[in-house]
Enzyme design. Structure first.
Site, short mmCIF file in Angstrom:
data_model
loop_
_atom_site.label_atom_id
_atom_site.label_comp_id
_atom_site.label_asym_id
_atom_site.label_seq_id
_atom_site.Cartn_x
_atom_site.Cartn_y
_atom_site.Cartn_z
N ALA A 181 -0.46 4.88 4.75
CA ALA A 181 -1.46 3.85 4.55
C ALA A 181 -1.43 2.83 5.59
CB ALA A 181 -1.37 2.67 3.29
N GLY A 182 -0.69 2.33 6.48
CA GLY A 182 -0.77 1.24 7.72
C GLY A 182 -0.25 0.59 8.01
N LYS A 183 0.48 0.53 7.17
CA LYS A 183 1.38 -1.54 6.65
C LYS A 183 2.03 -1.57 7.72
CE LYS A 183 3.86 0.11 3.32
NZ LYS A 183 3.55 1.78 3.25
N GLY A 191 0.85 -1.44 0.41
CA GLY A 191 0.29 -0.06 0.28
C GLY A 191 0.69 1.55 -0.08
N LEU A 192 -0.01 2.50 -0.40
CA LEU A 192 0.57 3.57 -0.21
C LEU A 192 1.19 4.21 1.31
CD1 LEU A 192 -2.14 5.79 -1.79
CD2 LEU A 192 -0.08 4.40 -2.77
N SER A 206 5.41 -1.99 -2.08
CA SER A 206 5.49 -2.58 -3.41
C SER A 206 4.68 -2.59 -4.69
CB SER A 206 5.38 -4.25 -3.17
OG SER A 206 4.42 -4.79 -1.91
N1 LIG Z 1 9.60 7.72 -3.69
C1 LIG Z 1 9.34 7.27 -2.77
N2 LIG Z 1 8.09 6.98 -3.03
C2 LIG Z 1 7.61 5.84 -1.45
N3 LIG Z 1 8.35 5.99 -0.70
C3 LIG Z 1 9.46 6.28 -0.47
C4 LIG Z 1 9.94 7.47 -1.40
N4 LIG Z 1 11.29 7.94 -0.76
C5 LIG Z 1 11.47 7.27 0.11
N5 LIG Z 1 10.68 6.64 0.19
C6 LIG Z 1 10.29 6.03 1.95
O1 LIG Z 1 10.59 4.62 1.64
C7 LIG Z 1 9.69 3.29 2.22
C8 LIG Z 1 9.17 2.75 1.05
O2 LIG Z 1 10.16 1.38 1.13
P1 LIG Z 1 10.32 -0.14 0.42
O3 LIG Z 1 10.89 -0.66 0.52
O4 LIG Z 1 8.34 -0.48 1.34
O5 LIG Z 1 9.60 0.14 -1.21
S1 LIG Z 1 9.38 -0.79 -2.34
O6 LIG Z 1 8.69 -1.53 -2.06
O7 LIG Z 1 10.79 -0.98 -2.84
O8 LIG Z 1 8.92 0.33 -3.80
C9 LIG Z 1 8.56 3.87 2.37
O9 LIG Z 1 7.92 3.98 3.72
P2 LIG Z 1 6.28 3.93 4.65
O10 LIG Z 1 6.22 5.21 4.47
O11 LIG Z 1 6.53 3.04 5.35
O12 LIG Z 1 5.51 2.79 3.51
C10 LIG Z 1 9.18 5.84 2.69
O13 LIG Z 1 8.91 6.08 3.92
N1 LIG Z 2 -6.48 1.50 11.63
C1 LIG Z 2 -5.77 1.80 11.65
N2 LIG Z 2 -4.57 1.15 10.81
C2 LIG Z 2 -3.60 1.06 10.65
N3 LIG Z 2 -2.92 2.64 10.60
C3 LIG Z 2 -3.84 3.47 11.61
C4 LIG Z 2 -5.21 3.09 11.86
N4 LIG Z 2 -5.39 4.08 11.97
C5 LIG Z 2 -4.91 5.68 12.06
N5 LIG Z 2 -4.03 5.16 11.12
C6 LIG Z 2 -2.45 5.91 11.65
O1 LIG Z 2 -1.86 5.46 10.57
C7 LIG Z 2 -0.59 5.47 10.89
C8 LIG Z 2 0.46 5.08 9.53
O2 LIG Z 2 1.74 4.72 9.48
P1 LIG Z 2 2.27 3.49 8.86
O3 LIG Z 2 1.76 2.45 9.57
O4 LIG Z 2 3.78 4.00 9.85
O5 LIG Z 2 1.59 3.43 7.53
P2 LIG Z 2 3.04 3.04 6.19
O6 LIG Z 2 4.18 1.46 7.14
O7 LIG Z 2 1.87 2.19 5.32
O8 LIG Z 2 3.49 3.83 5.45
C9 LIG Z 2 -0.18 5.65 11.35
O9 LIG Z 2 0.22 6.59 12.54
C10 LIG Z 2 -1.09 5.28 12.71
O10 LIG Z 2 -1.30 5.41 13.68
#
Ligand SMILES: Nc1ncnc2c1ncn2[C@@H]1O[C@H](COP(=O)(O)OS(=O)(=O)O)[C@@H](OP(=O)(O)O)[C@H]1O
Ligand SMILES: Nc1ncnc2c1ncn2[C@@H]1O[C@H](COP(=O)(O)OP(=O)(O)O)[C@@H](O)[C@H]1O
Length: 206
Positions: free
Chosen positions: A43-45, A39-40, A113
């Site tokens: 998103a909450g992953k 997910g984006l 991903s």
């Molecule tokens: N351009 C861009 N797009 C998306 N994400 C970005 C980017 N630059 C840095 N980041 C940070 O890197 C985290 C994503 O790394 P991943 O290894 O999960 O990404 S990927 O599957 O290889 O696309 C992602 O983590 P999450 O926010 O936890 O999803 C971001 O913190």
């Molecule tokens: N139902 C929910 N499930 C997951 N995260 C949630 C939810 N409601 C609110 N949140 C908040 O959304 C944010 C998600 O961040 P994060 O887990 O780091 O996302 P990601 O790993 O997809 O980048 C956190 O601050 C979390 O507390």
């Protein structure tokens, strides 16, 4: 006096056993599996993987979280965010996940991903090993993700200091056939974690 096997015979026997044994769906003990959270950003992953891990560990299950952010510096320090680099990153994390899962670990992989073919590749490698793989689409709407902006990436993209942010100017291909699709907007972490536990039960993994 009975004849004892020569070292060569023993080697042959080992080779034969390795070649003729059928692939087992579970190489190790317990019921390993990979839950792949895609997910984006924001998103909450990560949050959901951590919440689920707490519950599974409390139930005595071995759990490993493979979070994109945490794993990248170790497995993929040379990779950036081009399509090829992201696909390589996903393949590496998928390989580790498969190795752990086939030995009884419940692997929670939280990785953006964005590309379906790379995710399908991970699914296929799990299928080859006879290991369950469940794709969880954390389908929180972009607007909610951007409001959360846990790491300030959306703000950086708006201010022009970050290019290729997934969901904005970087592509995201939603899984057409996810095992579970979750919109976390307006839902508590506990509530969503209940759905994940239900999925594991339905799949006889818990
Ligand atoms: N351009 C861009 N797009 C998306 N994400 C970005 C980017 N630059 C840095 N980041 C940070 O890197 C985290 C994503 O790394 P991943 O290894 O999960 O990404 S990927 O599957 O290889 O696309 C992602 O983590 P999450 O926010 O936890 O999803 C971001 O913190
Ligand atoms: N139902 C929910 N499930 C997951 N995260 C949630 C939810 N409601 C609110 N949140 C908040 O959304 C944010 C998600 O961040 P994060 O887990 O780091 O996302 P990601 O790993 O997809 O980048 C956190 O601050 C979390 O507390």
């Amino acid at each position: 006096m009975g004849a004892s096997a020569s070292p060569a015979d023993t080697q042959d026997a080992h080779a034969m056993t390795a070649q003729t044994q059928p692939r087992s769906p579970q190489v190790g003990t317990g019921h390993g599996a990979t839950l792949w959270f895609t997910g984006l950003p924001s998103a909450g992953k990560t949050t959901l993987a951590e919440a689920l891990a707490l519950r599974l560990r409390a139930a005595g299950r071995p759990v490993e979280i493979l979070d994109g952010d945490a794993v990248r510096p170790v497995l993929s320090p040379e990779l950036g965010y081009s399509r090829a680099d992201r696909d390589a990153n996903v393949a590496r994390i998928g390989w580790v996940a498969s190795r752990l899962a086939r030995n009884g670990v419940l692997v929670l992989a939280s990785v953006v991903s964005p590309f379906a073919a790379a995710r399908d590749g991970v699914r296929a490698s799990h299928a080859d090993a006879g290991t369950p793989f469940l794709e969880i689409h954390v389908a929180t709407p972009l607007q909610t993700c951007a409001e959360r902006d846990v790491k300030g990436l959306y703000a950086r993209q708006r201010s022009g200091t970050l290019d290729g942010l997934t969901g904005i100017d970087g592509e995201y291909e939603p899984p057409p056939n996810a095992d579970l699709r979750i919109d976390t907007a307006g839902r508590s972490v506990d509530d969503v974690t209940d759905d994940l536990i239900s999925l594991l039960r339905k799949e006889n993994l818990l």
